[in-house]
Design a protein around this motif. Structure first.
Motif, short mmCIF file in Angstrom:
data_model
loop_
_atom_site.label_atom_id
_atom_site.label_comp_id
_atom_site.label_asym_id
_atom_site.label_seq_id
_atom_site.Cartn_x
_atom_site.Cartn_y
_atom_site.Cartn_z
N LEU A 1 -10.46 -6.41 0.85
CA LEU A 1 -9.45 -5.44 1.24
C LEU A 1 -8.12 -6.18 1.36
O LEU A 1 -8.05 -7.24 1.98
N ARG A 2 -7.10 -5.67 0.70
CA ARG A 2 -5.79 -6.33 0.78
C ARG A 2 -4.71 -5.26 0.87
O ARG A 2 -4.62 -4.37 0.02
N ILE A 3 -3.93 -5.33 1.94
CA ILE A 3 -2.87 -4.33 2.16
C ILE A 3 -1.55 -5.09 2.30
O ILE A 3 -1.48 -6.10 3.00
N SER A 4 -0.52 -4.62 1.58
CA SER A 4 0.76 -5.31 1.67
C SER A 4 1.90 -4.30 1.70
O SER A 4 1.95 -3.37 0.90
N LEU A 5 2.79 -4.51 2.66
CA LEU A 5 3.94 -3.60 2.82
C LEU A 5 4.92 -3.75 1.65
O LEU A 5 5.50 -2.77 1.17
N ASP A 6 5.06 -5.01 1.16
CA ASP A 6 6.05 -5.28 0.10
C ASP A 6 5.60 -4.77 -1.27
O ASP A 6 6.42 -4.44 -2.11
N ASP A 7 4.29 -4.74 -1.50
CA ASP A 7 3.79 -4.37 -2.82
C ASP A 7 3.39 -2.88 -2.81
O ASP A 7 2.44 -2.48 -2.14
N PRO A 8 4.12 -2.03 -3.58
CA PRO A 8 3.81 -0.59 -3.55
C PRO A 8 2.41 -0.25 -4.09
O PRO A 8 1.89 0.81 -3.79
N LEU A 9 1.83 -1.20 -4.86
CA LEU A 9 0.48 -0.94 -5.38
C LEU A 9 -0.61 -1.25 -4.35
O LEU A 9 -1.78 -0.95 -4.57
N ARG A 10 -0.22 -1.89 -3.24
CA ARG A 10 -1.22 -2.32 -2.26
C ARG A 10 -1.17 -1.52 -0.96
O ARG A 10 -1.67 -1.95 0.06
N HIS A 11 -0.53 -0.38 -0.98
CA HIS A 11 -0.60 0.52 0.18
C HIS A 11 -0.24 1.94 -0.26
O HIS A 11 0.16 2.15 -1.41
N GLY A 12 -0.40 2.89 0.66
CA GLY A 12 -0.04 4.27 0.35
C GLY A 12 -1.21 5.14 -0.09
O GLY A 12 -2.33 4.63 -0.24
N PRO A 13 -0.96 6.43 -0.31
CA PRO A 13 -2.04 7.39 -0.62
C PRO A 13 -2.82 7.03 -1.90
O PRO A 13 -4.03 7.25 -1.96
N VAL A 14 -2.10 6.46 -2.90
CA VAL A 14 -2.81 6.11 -4.16
C VAL A 14 -3.84 5.01 -3.88
O VAL A 14 -4.98 5.06 -4.35
N GLN A 15 -3.43 4.04 -3.08
CA GLN A 15 -4.36 2.95 -2.74
C GLN A 15 -5.54 3.47 -1.91
O GLN A 15 -6.66 2.99 -2.07
N VAL A 16 -5.27 4.45 -1.02
CA VAL A 16 -6.35 5.06 -0.24
C VAL A 16 -7.37 5.67 -1.20
O VAL A 16 -8.58 5.44 -1.08
#
Lengths: 158, 269
Positions: free
Chosen positions: B49-64
């Motif tokens: 599991l990897r979540i990053s505020l800076d990378d738009p691909l690593r957070h948000g509804p799409v990543q969910v």
């Protein structure tokens, strides 16, 4: 009688399996401010967790979250509106038992608020695994009841 | 009608009481298969599991959504692994139990005793088949499917599980009926066991061999066929192909059972 024996044998097998160290293991990576790193885990009960930064003096924060809270963190990149099952903020290392009341999907997240740092994480299941032990004892009991019922019927006939 | 129902019940109970089966062997095989299933599940049960505020691909509804899909797939693979392991138990043990039950009944004259009661040969074969399937299914459920149910929570594709379960049922039916046919023809427990159990294990082995064309491999094992279809391992596989192959397996099962009854009716006891 034979069905009873089979069930009893299976119960024993499940109890033996409940002592096997499956699902444990280690992992690790780099993490920095604004980043969370860790693992989704499926667990049936409590487990031992140890987290240690690679460089002495570095600090990390550790969170254990349930399924819904993990999705919230993925969505918002923040643990603010969540209620972690376990949390330790800015620790130099952690080793201890994590209590899980309901079996299910959980996540272990590690973050660093200060600087980018590497860490290693190790998971160890607590043995025996209760779901297997309980099912095993349940099967042994059912098997024994079937065997005893059959025996008492033979005795009645005699 | 009532007498007929009573004779069915009596026959099933007699089968269950006198059935030749091997609790210790079942236990040992069950232990290995359960451990194998658990190790396979273990490989699917931890996901990075990897979540990053800076990378738009690593957070948000799409990543969910991505993680939800990943979790569903990993749960499904665990369940498929368990059902495939259950099929291995069934392919190995069901022919042994059925061969010994049927062939020994021919050898020790138990069939003659049964036929002295007002029951038909069809009832004898059907009751043996029912009890063998019941015993082995209990074994497969405890050995493979129960561990999965205990430790694989999370999102699951219920339609997929249903389809794989149907494939498992069809496989069990066909394995049983072909064993019954071999037993009725060969009539000696050991030879029947070697032919039936060996044949099915060989088929399972071939269905796992990489050099063989993936479509043929899938057709040799209905559970693998459905698993491959759901997981999209064989992209050329269409739903119609799956239905046709499952129908073919069912037809083989029904035909062999009819042939067994015909052969049994002609057999001199």
């Amino acid at each position: 009688m034979r069905l009873g024996k089979s069930l009893a044998v299976f119960g024993m097998v499940l109890i033996i399996i409940s002592f096997s160290n499956l699902g444990g293991g280690g992992s690790g990576t780099f993490v920095g401010p604004g980043q969370y790193s860790g693992e989704w885990i499926r667990t049936g009960g409590d487990f031992y967790l140890s987290v240690e930064p690679d460089y002495q003096g570095d600090v990390v924060s550790i969170f254990v979250l349930n399924y819904d809270d993990t999705l919230k963190v993925i969505n918002s990149t923040s643990t603010v509106n969540t209620s972690p099952i376990f949390e330790r903020i800015n620790v130099t290392e952690y080793e201890g038992r994590i209590q899980i009341i309901i079996p299910g999907l959980y996540s272990i997240l590690v973050t660093s608020c200060v600087n980018e740092t590497g860490y290693s994480m190790n998971l160890k299941p607590i043995l025996p695994a209760l779901p297997f032990t309980i099912s095993g004892f349940g099967l042994i009991t059912t098997g024994l009841i079937l065997i005893l019922m059959k025996k008492s019927r033979f005795l009645e006939k005699d | 009608m009532n007498n007929r129902r009573k004779s069915w019940f009596w026959l099933l109970r007699a089968e269950l009481d006198m059935y030749y089966h091997f609790p210790w062997l079942e236990g040992i095989i069950g232990a290995f298969i359960t451990l194998g299933t658990l190790i396979t599940i273990g490989s699917y049960s931890r996901i990075r599991l990897r979540i990053s505020l800076d990378d738009p691909l690593r957070h948000g509804p799409v990543q969910v959504d991505n993680y939800l899909k990943l979790l569903e797939n990993s749960s499904m693979y665990s369940i498929f692994a368990a059902i495939n392991s259950a099929l291995v138990i069934i392919a190995f043990i069901l022919p042994i139990i059925l061969s010994f039950s049927l062939s020994e009944s021919f050898q020790n004259g138990f069939i003659k005793t049964l036929l002295s009661y007002p029951i038909t040969k069809f009832q004898i074969l059907a009751s043996k088949l029912t009890i063998a399937i019941l015993l082995v299914s209990i074994l497969a459920i405890i050995g493979c499917i129960l561990p999965v149910a205990l430790i694989v929570p999370g999102p699951k594709d219920i339609e997929g599980i249903l389809l794989v379960s149907i494939a498992l049922c069809i496989s069990v039916f066909t394995i049983s009926t072909t064993t019954v046919l071999v037993s009725v023809i060969v009539k000696t427990p050991l030879s029947t066991t070697v032919i039936s159990s060996g044949g099915w294990i060989l088929l399972m082995f071939l269905s796992a061999l990489q050099p063989i064309d993936s479509f043929i491999r899938s057709a040799l094992n209905p559970v693998m066929l459905v698993t491959d279809f759901i997981s999209n391992v064989t992209p050329d596989l269409l739903l119609m192909d799956v239905i046709q192959i499952l129908a073919l397996w069912t037809l083989i099962g029904v035909t062999t059972f009819i042939l067994s009854i015909m052969k049994f009716n002609r057999t001199e006891l």
